[in-house]
Motif scaffolding. Structure first.
Motif, PDB file in Angstrom:
ATOM      1  N   ALA B  13     -77.674  41.745  -6.981  1.00 49.07           N
ATOM      2  CA  ALA B  13     -77.546  42.708  -8.084  1.00 49.07           C
ATOM      3  C   ALA B  13     -77.467  44.129  -7.551  1.00 49.07           C
ATOM      4  CB  ALA B  13     -78.737  42.566  -9.029  1.00 49.07           C
ATOM      5  N   ALA B  14     -78.315  44.445  -6.553  1.00 52.70           N
ATOM      6  CA  ALA B  14     -78.326  45.796  -5.990  1.00 52.70           C
ATOM      7  C   ALA B  14     -77.001  46.095  -5.307  1.00 52.70           C
ATOM      8  CB  ALA B  14     -79.486  45.914  -5.001  1.00 52.70           C
ATOM      9  N   ALA B  18     -74.391  49.002  -6.470  1.00 54.51           N
ATOM     10  CA  ALA B  18     -73.989  50.078  -5.552  1.00 54.51           C
ATOM     11  C   ALA B  18     -72.474  50.125  -5.433  1.00 54.51           C
ATOM     12  CB  ALA B  18     -74.623  49.833  -4.194  1.00 54.51           C
ATOM     13  N   SER B  19     -71.846  48.951  -5.392  1.00 53.58           N
ATOM     14  CA  SER B  19     -70.380  48.900  -5.280  1.00 53.58           C
ATOM     15  C   SER B  19     -69.727  49.496  -6.526  1.00 53.58           C
ATOM     16  CB  SER B  19     -69.972  47.448  -5.067  1.00 53.58           C
ATOM     17  OG  SER B  19     -68.707  47.210  -5.576  1.00 53.58           O
ATOM     18  N   ALA B  20     -70.288  49.185  -7.700  1.00 51.65           N
ATOM     19  CA  ALA B  20     -69.725  49.717  -8.957  1.00 51.65           C
ATOM     20  C   ALA B  20     -69.871  51.236  -9.005  1.00 51.65           C
ATOM     21  CB  ALA B  20     -70.419  49.081 -10.153  1.00 51.65           C
ATOM     22  N   ARG B  21     -71.023  51.743  -8.562  1.00 49.13           N
ATOM     23  CA  ARG B  21     -71.264  53.194  -8.622  1.00 49.13           C
ATOM     24  C   ARG B  21     -70.310  53.960  -7.706  1.00 49.13           C
ATOM     25  NH1 ARG B  21     -76.611  51.612  -8.845  1.00 49.13           N
ATOM     26  NH2 ARG B  21     -76.913  51.926  -6.606  1.00 49.13           N
ATOM     27  N   ARG B  22     -69.955  53.355  -6.576  1.00 45.91           N
ATOM     28  CA  ARG B  22     -69.076  54.042  -5.618  1.00 45.91           C
ATOM     29  C   ARG B  22     -67.653  54.163  -6.141  1.00 45.91           C
ATOM     30  NH1 ARG B  22     -71.820  51.294  -1.522  1.00 45.91           N
ATOM     31  NH2 ARG B  22     -70.297  49.616  -1.540  1.00 45.91           N
ATOM     32  N   MET B  27     -65.846  53.248 -12.848  1.00 51.01           N
ATOM     33  CA  MET B  27     -66.821  53.867 -13.750  1.00 51.01           C
ATOM     34  C   MET B  27     -66.113  54.457 -14.969  1.00 51.01           C
ATOM     35  SD  MET B  27     -69.797  53.439 -12.461  1.00 51.01           S
ATOM     36  CE  MET B  27     -71.022  54.639 -12.790  1.00 51.01           C
ATOM     37  N   PHE B  28     -64.948  55.076 -14.718  1.00 54.29           N
ATOM     38  CA  PHE B  28     -64.182  55.670 -15.825  1.00 54.29           C
ATOM     39  C   PHE B  28     -63.733  54.585 -16.799  1.00 54.29           C
ATOM     40  CE2 PHE B  28     -60.206  56.900 -17.823  1.00 54.29           C
ATOM     41  CZ  PHE B  28     -60.528  58.139 -18.339  1.00 54.29           C
ATOM     42  N   GLY B 218     -74.018  40.273 -10.888  1.00 51.20           N
ATOM     43  CA  GLY B 218     -73.238  41.516 -10.813  1.00 51.20           C
ATOM     44  C   GLY B 218     -72.591  41.853 -12.152  1.00 51.20           C
ATOM     45  N   PRO B 219     -71.671  40.970 -12.645  1.00 51.46           N
ATOM     46  CA  PRO B 219     -71.049  41.263 -13.942  1.00 51.46           C
ATOM     47  C   PRO B 219     -72.065  41.358 -15.077  1.00 51.46           C
ATOM     48  CG  PRO B 219     -70.300  39.127 -13.076  1.00 51.46           C
ATOM     49  CD  PRO B 219     -71.072  39.797 -11.998  1.00 51.46           C
ATOM     50  N   LEU B 220     -73.133  40.555 -14.995  1.00 54.77           N
ATOM     51  CA  LEU B 220     -74.138  40.565 -16.057  1.00 54.77           C
ATOM     52  C   LEU B 220     -74.775  41.946 -16.191  1.00 54.77           C
ATOM     53  CD1 LEU B 220     -75.824  38.679 -18.030  1.00 54.77           C
ATOM     54  CD2 LEU B 220     -77.515  38.621 -16.228  1.00 54.77           C
ATOM     55  N   GLN B 221     -75.143  42.525 -15.047  1.00 54.08           N
ATOM     56  CA  GLN B 221     -75.820  43.830 -15.146  1.00 54.08           C
ATOM     57  C   GLN B 221     -74.838  44.932 -15.549  1.00 54.08           C
ATOM     58  OE1 GLN B 221     -77.647  45.272 -11.603  1.00 54.08           O
ATOM     59  NE2 GLN B 221     -75.837  45.049 -10.325  1.00 54.08           N
TER      60      GLN B 221
END
Lengths: 371, 361
Positions: B13-14, B18-22, B27-28, B218-221
């Motif tokens: 999950a972490a 982190a990958s999504a935030r980068r 994000m957009f 990952g997708p869940l969070q």
């Protein structure tokens, strides 16, 4: 020239082998147009079956029958005479009529004497438009019949003189143009992405080591993009004409607009691709911008009731201009000309050439660095 | 062992977070794009806020007679009237379908002359508008008070007005973007398959359920944060009354389960990452369109209404709209939630059954 043609054919073969690109170019827009047409298409024409029970049998009640069967309502209101209130109710509840009018005994006498007339409108709950139509017809008839009766000298009561706004544009035609333009940009985008990948991976630099002039190589690649765009639009136009009976308008201006729209799609996607650091980022950026432009330009929204601000937004987006041009030609039918779509032609052509010029300058710098 | 399994899932999950935030583009797409779409379509739907027809008026007479006539027309008929100062602008609005009709009141009109009206030839409204304006003209000419006429609905009451505006577009886009995310996020599984990492994962001392949980977390969070953000921001920005909190939680949880099941299923159906990123969003859009995320199902023909419930989006929309518009209780929305979960379980099972052999290949 031979080199350019070879490069163009190679790129076209690659595009044809890409089943995802083919799905995106043809299948997805047709599915979306079908869905939109099916969901929103019942706003195409209005027809209703009207059951009438004349329990008065007077001259006035006969006049009402003639009123709703007049030529201007033919093909719109289909009258079905019934003999009782129960039969009228049954016609509505059984789905044999969308509305019913019951002219009770004493209808003629009451209509001339008071506001309260023994007439009853029965309507199907799931056909609100039929309820409105029936009520408007009954009210109009009563006003006209009683006004004529009370006026000493017969004179014409004002009516609507229908004017044509210039053409016929069905919901499905609207979405056929909308989806064709939207997916033209996505189709061209996959080609532009492939070109950018070749620049990123250095394949183009290797091509430049061959006897072919750089301009010839680029001409071959550009020709492939143009052919892909033209074929995609041609397939969409033919498919929507055959499947939905969409008339795109006069062929000459349609062909010219297809040409400038393809240029616009190449210019727009190449511009965003050249702003990104690599092909993947460029595709993401271009996809987001294209999608946003389509939303802002009102391409996903049914036109009816849309606020006028969307007209302005439509004009401010290049894809919106192309879409506007196609819908105007479709609506203008046989009378549309290049003059009808002058603004869309200039904007799409201008955006296309500017985007291509910008991307070419950026690509040249990138290639010089690589060399 | 259970603790070990949990720590592996937390680590996955972490890493996914982190990958999504980068990825700024992601994000957009996850957070800002839905808000833009909700705003634009919500504003546009202001134009569809009631089922009445929209007509334009160019009042060149500008007299008491014309004002009274228009006020009477607007008061007695379900019409919304937009004023125009230019005939060509109004004609084009009718021509392009934004108006159902356009009335031209000539200078010096005293109510005794015919009125020219642009009527859209491709609109259901044209004959009704014509009849309505005719009735208003004859009523004005007659001068007396209007007749008392009642309309009865023997087969049941008039169907309610479509549920529109921001209160419609907000849940519609939560549903739409979670589904699109489900299709696109299958990319992670495709990449695992193609890179050979999946085979290595199977070689680790992890039980199968732990591996699947690591893939799902990952997708869940991300979907949970996305849904919470969209629900919260639309509540703050547009004052959407989402309704019973437990109900919203249940529907959203079921929707997210469906989104995650899509990741598993499509991760085994799509062959290449390009299919997930290029076709995925449009498959989500098709399901969304079918399920009423683009327009209310009240306005579609009966056949489409029946077909719509083959899309899970329709069940999620039914539940959200019942909570928002009808102030439904948890009990009322349980059937829709159950169907949504059924879709999720079916797809997840299909995905899991197909996944293991594909991973070991």
């Amino acid at each position: 020239m031979r080199y350019a043609w070879t490069i163009c054919l190679k790129d076209l073969r690659q595009r044809l082998r890409d089943r995802t690109a083919l799905m995106l170019a043809v299948v997805v827009p047709l599915v979306l147009t079908t869905l939109m047409g099916l969901a929103l298409g019942r706003s195409e024409s209005f027809r209703m079956r009207l059951a009438i029970a004349d329990l008065d049998g007077s001259e006035l009640s006969q006049a009402f029958l003639a009123f709703v069967e007049r030529p201007s309502l033919q093909g719109i209101v289909y009258v079905n005479r019934v003999d009782s209130l129960a039969a009228a109710e049954a016609a509505v509840t059984d789905g044999n009529a969308e509305g019913a009018v019951v002219l009770q005994a004493g209808f003629a006498k009451a209509a001339r004497a008071s506001r309260t007339v023994p007439v009853e409108i029965l309507a199907a709950g799931d056909h609100p438009f039929s309820a409105r139509m029936t009520e408007a017809l009954v009210r109009d008839f009563l006003s006209r019949a009683t006004a004529t009766a009370t006026t000493e000298s017969a004179r014409a009561i004002p009516s609507v003189l229908p004017l044509s706004p210039g053409g016929r544009l069905r919901t499905v035609d609207f979405f056929a143009a909308s989806m064709a333009v939207l997916f033209l940009t996505f189709t061209v985008l996959s080609g532009v992405r492939a070109l950018q990948s070749e620049i990123d991976s250095g394949t183009i630099v290797r091509l430049m080591a061959t006897p072919a002039e750089p301009v010839i190589i680029l001409a071959g690649k550009f020709a492939a993009l143009v052919i892909v765009g033209l074929v995609q639009m041609a397939v969409m136009i033919v498919a929507t004409s055959l499947l939905f009976g969409t008339s795109w308008g006069n062929p000459l201006p349609v062909v010219v607009l297809v040409g400038t729209s393809v240029l616009m799609a190449i210019g727009l996607t190449a511009f965003f691709m050249s702003l990104a650091e690599n092909a993947e980022q460029g595709q993401g950026l271009a996809s987001i911008v294209i999608f946003l432009l389509a939303v802002v330009g009102g391409q996903f929204l049914p036109p009816q009731g849309l606020p006028d601000v969307f007209e302005t937004l439509n004009r401010l987006t290049p894809n919106g201009q192309a879409f506007r041009g196609f819908t105007d030609l479709a609506a203008a039918a046989g009378t549309g000309s290049v003059r009808t779509i002058l603004e869309p032609l200039l904007v799409t052509g201008g955006v296309g050439l500017s985007g291509i010029a910008f991307a070419a300058v950026k690509a040249r710098k990138a290639l010089q660095r690589a060399l | 062992m259970a603790r070990l399994g949990l720590s592996a899932i937390v680590a996955a999950a972490a890493a996914s977070g982190a990958s999504a935030r980068r990825n700024r583009q992601r994000m957009f797409i996850l957070f800002l794009l839905p808000i833009v779409v909700i705003t634009v379509i919500g504003l546009a739907m202001g134009g569809y806020s009631d089922p009445s027809f929209v007509i334009g008026v160019l009042d060149r007479a500008d007299t008491d007679v014309s004002h009274t006539f228009l006020a009477d027309l607007a008061a007695r008929a379900p019409l919304r009237i937009r004023s125009y100062a230019d005939q060509e602008t109004m004609r084009i609005a009718v021509f392009r379908g934004r108006l159902n009709g356009g009335i031209l009141i000539p200078p010096g009109w005293r109510g005794t002359d015919d009125l020219e009206v642009y009527l859209s030839q491709a609109s259901v409204g044209a004959p009704i508008i014509r009849a309505t304006i005719d009735a208003a003209l004859s009523r004005r000419d007659r001068g007396a008070a209007p007749f008392d006429i009642t309309t009865r609905f023997p087969g049941g009451g008039l169907a309610g007005a479509p549920r529109l505006g921001f209160r419609y577009t907000a849940p519609a886009n939560v549903v739409l973007f979670i589904m699109i995310h489900g299709f696109v996020a299958s990319l992670a599984i495709i990449q695992l398959r193609r890179s050979g990492l999946a085979k290595r994962l199977l070689a680790t001392p992890r039980r199968t359920w732990e591996l699947f949980a690591m893939l799902a977390i990952g997708p869940l969070q991300v979907m949970s944060i996305q849904a919470a953000f969209l629900i919260g921001s639309t509540w703050l920005a547009f004052g959407i009354p989402w309704g019973d909190s437990l109900g919203v939680l249940l529907v959203t949880a079921a929707l997210i389960c469906f989104g995650v099941s899509l990741v598993f299923c499509m991760g085994t159906v799509f062959r290449t990452p390009e299919q997930a990123t290029s076709l995925g969003p449009w498959l989500g859009t098709v399901l969304g369109m079918l399920g009423g995320c683009m327009w209310p199902l009240e306005i579609v023909p009966p056949v489409m209404k029946t077909l719509s419930h083959f899309s899970p989006a329709a069940w999620a929309m039914d539940a959200y709209l019942a909570l928002i518009f009808d102030h439904a209780s948890v009990r009322n929305i349980l059937p829709a939630v159950a169907v949504l979960l059924l879709f999720a379980v079916t797809l997840a099972l299909v995905g899991i059954v197909r996944l293991r052999p594909q991973f070991s290949r």
